[in-house]
Structure formats: C-alpha cells, structure tokens
Design an enzyme around this catalytic site. Structure first.
Site, PDB file in Angstrom:
ATOM      1  N   TRP A 101       0.824  -1.209   0.000  1.00 46.60           N
ATOM      2  CA  TRP A 101       0.000   0.000   0.000  1.00 46.60           C
ATOM      3  C   TRP A 101       0.861   1.263   0.000  1.00 46.60           C
ATOM      4  O   TRP A 101       0.508   2.260  -0.642  1.00 46.60           O
ATOM      5  CB  TRP A 101      -0.995  -0.032   1.152  1.00 46.60           C
ATOM      6  CG  TRP A 101      -1.846  -1.257   1.054  1.00 46.60           C
ATOM      7  CD1 TRP A 101      -1.834  -2.347   1.891  1.00 46.60           C
ATOM      8  CD2 TRP A 101      -2.772  -1.580   0.002  1.00 46.60           C
ATOM      9  NE1 TRP A 101      -2.706  -3.304   1.436  1.00 46.60           N
ATOM     10  CE2 TRP A 101      -3.291  -2.872   0.277  1.00 46.60           C
ATOM     11  CE3 TRP A 101      -3.209  -0.904  -1.139  1.00 46.60           C
ATOM     12  CZ2 TRP A 101      -4.232  -3.489  -0.548  1.00 46.60           C
ATOM     13  CZ3 TRP A 101      -4.146  -1.521  -1.964  1.00 46.60           C
ATOM     14  CH2 TRP A 101      -4.649  -2.800  -1.667  1.00 46.60           C
ATOM     15  N   ASP A 171      -1.200   6.318   6.772  1.00 45.59           N
ATOM     16  CA  ASP A 171      -2.311   5.419   6.480  1.00 45.59           C
ATOM     17  C   ASP A 171      -2.343   4.396   7.620  1.00 45.59           C
ATOM     18  O   ASP A 171      -1.409   3.610   7.786  1.00 45.59           O
ATOM     19  CB  ASP A 171      -2.047   4.728   5.132  1.00 45.59           C
ATOM     20  CG  ASP A 171      -3.073   3.654   4.789  1.00 45.59           C
ATOM     21  OD1 ASP A 171      -3.954   3.360   5.625  1.00 45.59           O
ATOM     22  OD2 ASP A 171      -2.979   3.094   3.674  1.00 45.59           O
ATOM     23  N   LYS A 195     -11.472  -2.580   7.733  1.00 44.23           N
ATOM     24  CA  LYS A 195     -10.619  -3.564   8.397  1.00 44.23           C
ATOM     25  C   LYS A 195     -10.932  -3.686   9.888  1.00 44.23           C
ATOM     26  O   LYS A 195     -10.898  -4.754  10.448  1.00 44.23           O
ATOM     27  CB  LYS A 195      -9.147  -3.200   8.206  1.00 44.23           C
ATOM     28  CG  LYS A 195      -8.733  -3.262   6.741  1.00 44.23           C
ATOM     29  CD  LYS A 195      -7.324  -2.796   6.518  1.00 44.23           C
ATOM     30  CE  LYS A 195      -6.971  -2.776   5.056  1.00 44.23           C
ATOM     31  NZ  LYS A 195      -6.956  -4.089   4.414  1.00 44.23           N
TER      32      LYS A 195
END
Length: 360
Positions: A101, A171, A195
């Site tokens: 990511w 993030d 998540k």
C-alpha cells in the site's frame, strides 16, 4: 449455520453486538419509520447520527480541536492521490516503503510531483520496518508518508519516523482504533474503515486545520479538496450514510468496553497467544522480524505450498475462514482485529496444534 471465526484482512469481522443492534433497527431506526439506508443525509435524524459519530471518535482518540474529522468515500486508496494534490506545495515529498500500500501511494504521488523513497524494506520482502531515525529528508519536502501497519506483510511501526519537522502523513487502515494514538504527531492520519471499524466504502481522514487550504495543485477535483469536505462537514454530497451509522455504533462499543487502552491490552493478549505458538511450533513459522510484528495481521507459513493449501482447506472446513495469505506472498495470514474474540485465537491455535501433530 453458526457464525464462523472470520480472520479476513478486510472487509473484516465486526462486533456481533453492533450487527444485532443494526439488524433490529434495519426497518425502523428509532421510531422514524425507515432504515438509515433510506433516509435523507440532510434530515435531522441523520444529522444526529453523523454528529454523534464525530463526537465519539473525538473522545476515543482524544482528537484536538484544531483537527477536522472527515467521513469520505473512495476508501483509503483515493487518499493516495488526494494527499499530494492537497499537500504538495513544493511538489516534493518523502515516502517510506514498507509494503504494497505504501508502494501504491508512492506510485500515485509521482504523478503529481517528486516522490522520494526515504527508506524501504523491499530487500527482505517487507518483513521488517527500516530504521527511520535519520532519514535523508530535505528542507523542500512537503511531508513524510508512511503506511503504519502493513496488512499484507504483518509489520507495524512501533516508533514513528523522525520527520525532522516535516508533517507526517499516515495510512492507519489496518491498525485504526486498535490502540491509543497521539494525533498531534500527525499532519494527516487516515484509515479505510473496512478492516477494523465498519463496512467497506468509507475512509476517515483526521487532518490538522492548517493543512486545509485553497492553494491545492491545479486540476484537483472539487471532491478531492479537503477544504470542500471540511467546509461542508463531510456533507458536500451524499456521504456513505450507512457506513457512518455502523462506525458510530462501533465507536460506542469501543467506548463501552474501556476505549483504546483496554483494546490495546486485549489485542496484545490475542497476538501473544498466536505469536507464542508460532515461536514454539516446528511446523509453522512467522515471517516478520519479532520487534516489528503487527498486533492486527499475523502472516505465517509451513515452508511447503501444498501443506499451506491443505491447512487453509481444513481450517475453512473447521470454521476458521479467510486464512489464506495475500496472493503476493502466499502462506497464511490471521487478521485478529478488535472484534475477533480471544477465544477465536485460542481455538485457532488449538486447531493449528492438532494440524501440526497430524502432519509432523
């Protein structure tokens, strides 16, 4: 069918209590005669939902008044572009590459300016967090970017990078609300909610007010300007109403269960059960350097692809689902987010012991 133990990395397990409450309110939210899915985002009823959700996350995270909380569509991946568009004044930023990511965010930032790789753990398949105490940060960098918890590779920053005075952008999708956090250490801290907090479809962005400005990069879409969203309290257009509603319930569940300090203690207990077993096992082994292990995502392997596949198949049949590792790394991965009960981890370890005995 009884509920399985869901170890998915996301969309992931949600507190059963929250799901039952939402089910009860599905047709009629608190006597208004309709579902939250059906109501206007401009209505008084929804106004109370979004305001209460914001107040509760502020309480949970102890968010200072000079930070805005934004409930946005597009997921965390849309922020890969929104961040450079809004923050790259000098058209230069530093990125620490610790997984898939961060790599994607880095590639996106290159479309808007000079993105500089400050450190990386790619040399060992992202199985550790690089030393970030003395990074080659230059004065003209607008910010330093990290992915704090790496869902695929199971690593976590235990110490934040020394950004040498530059704004830190993080993030935190897969460790969001799993432990206390000092929001003042970040310029922007954001996470996709699917998540650890709610259903897929929303990202929560917590941004310091001085970073919300008009002088964004030319061509920045109206919807991607933080100022647009902040000026309109996340209601510039129809927001992801049902996500906000469920996240609000999860915030209340967290507050009721002792907040983020209590959650961290529980998450450490759960992770210890699984890591202790992996460290003692002769069949399974963890893939991450011990000091960098995530509390949320635990990748492990047997070293034999056929045996890995056999384990995943048998575990699924036994009610332990979504244990297959990400397609880029293989093996297995147990995501043990806030809503995973401790007995879920204990029973998984029990199953792993049995599998080890049978396949020694």
């Amino acid at each position: 069918m009884s509920r399985v133990y869901n170890f998915s990395a996301g969309p992931a397990v949600l507190p059963e209590e929250v799901l039952k409450e939402a089910a009860e309110e599905m047709l009629d939210y608190r006597g208004c005669g309709m579902s939250v899915m059906e109501m206007s985002h401009r209505s008084k009823v929804f106004d109370e939902i979004i305001k209460e959700a914001e107040a509760d996350i502020r309480k949970l995270m102890n968010i200072p008044d000079n930070y805005k909380v934004l409930f946005l569509q597009g997921g965390a991946s849309q922020q890969f572009a929104a961040i450079p568009m809004n923050l790259m004044k000098n058209k230069k930023a530093g990125y620490i590459i610790t997984g898939q990511w961060a790599k994607k965010a880095f590639a996106e930032a290159k479309m808007y300016g000079e993105a500089v790789e400050l450190a990386s753990s790619a040399d060992k398949t992202f199985s550790y967090i690089p030393d970030c105490s003395d990074l080659p940060i230059t004065d003209d960098m607008d910010y330093v970017y990290i992915c704090e918890n790496n869902t695929i590779y199971g690593t976590k920053f235990k110490t934040l990078p020394n950004t040498k005075g530059k704004d830190l952008v993080a993030d935190v999708s897969s460790c969001f609300l799993s432990e206390p956090v000092d929001v003042t250490k970040y310029g922007i801290i954001y996470g996709g909610v699917q998540k650890n907090v709610g259903p897929a479809g929303m990202v929560i962005v917590i941004i310091r007010e001085d970073l919300i400005r008009d002088d964004v990069l030319p061509g920045t879409p109206t919807m991607l300007k933080y100022k647009t969203q902040a000026d309109n309290d996340s209601l510039y257009n129809t927001p992801p109403c049902y996500d906000i509603y469920i996240c609000g319930k999860v915030f209340k569940w967290l507050l009721k269960n002792g907040g983020l300090t209590a959650m961290k203690e529980l998450n450490e207990k759960k992770a210890k059960i699984l890591y202790d077993y992996l460290d003692s096992s002769k069949l399974f082994k963890g893939t991450v350097r011990k000091e960098d292990r995530s509390l949320m995502n635990v990748p492990f392997v047997t070293g034999n692809e056929e045996l890995d596949a056999k384990f995943v198949k048998e575990a699924t049949a036994a009610g332990f689902v979504n244990l297959k590792g990400h397609r880029t790394v293989g093996g297995m991965r147990a995501s043990i987010y806030n809503a995973m009960p401790i007995e879920g981890v204990e029973k998984l370890v029990e199953f792993m012991r049995k599998f080890e005995e049978e396949n020694a």
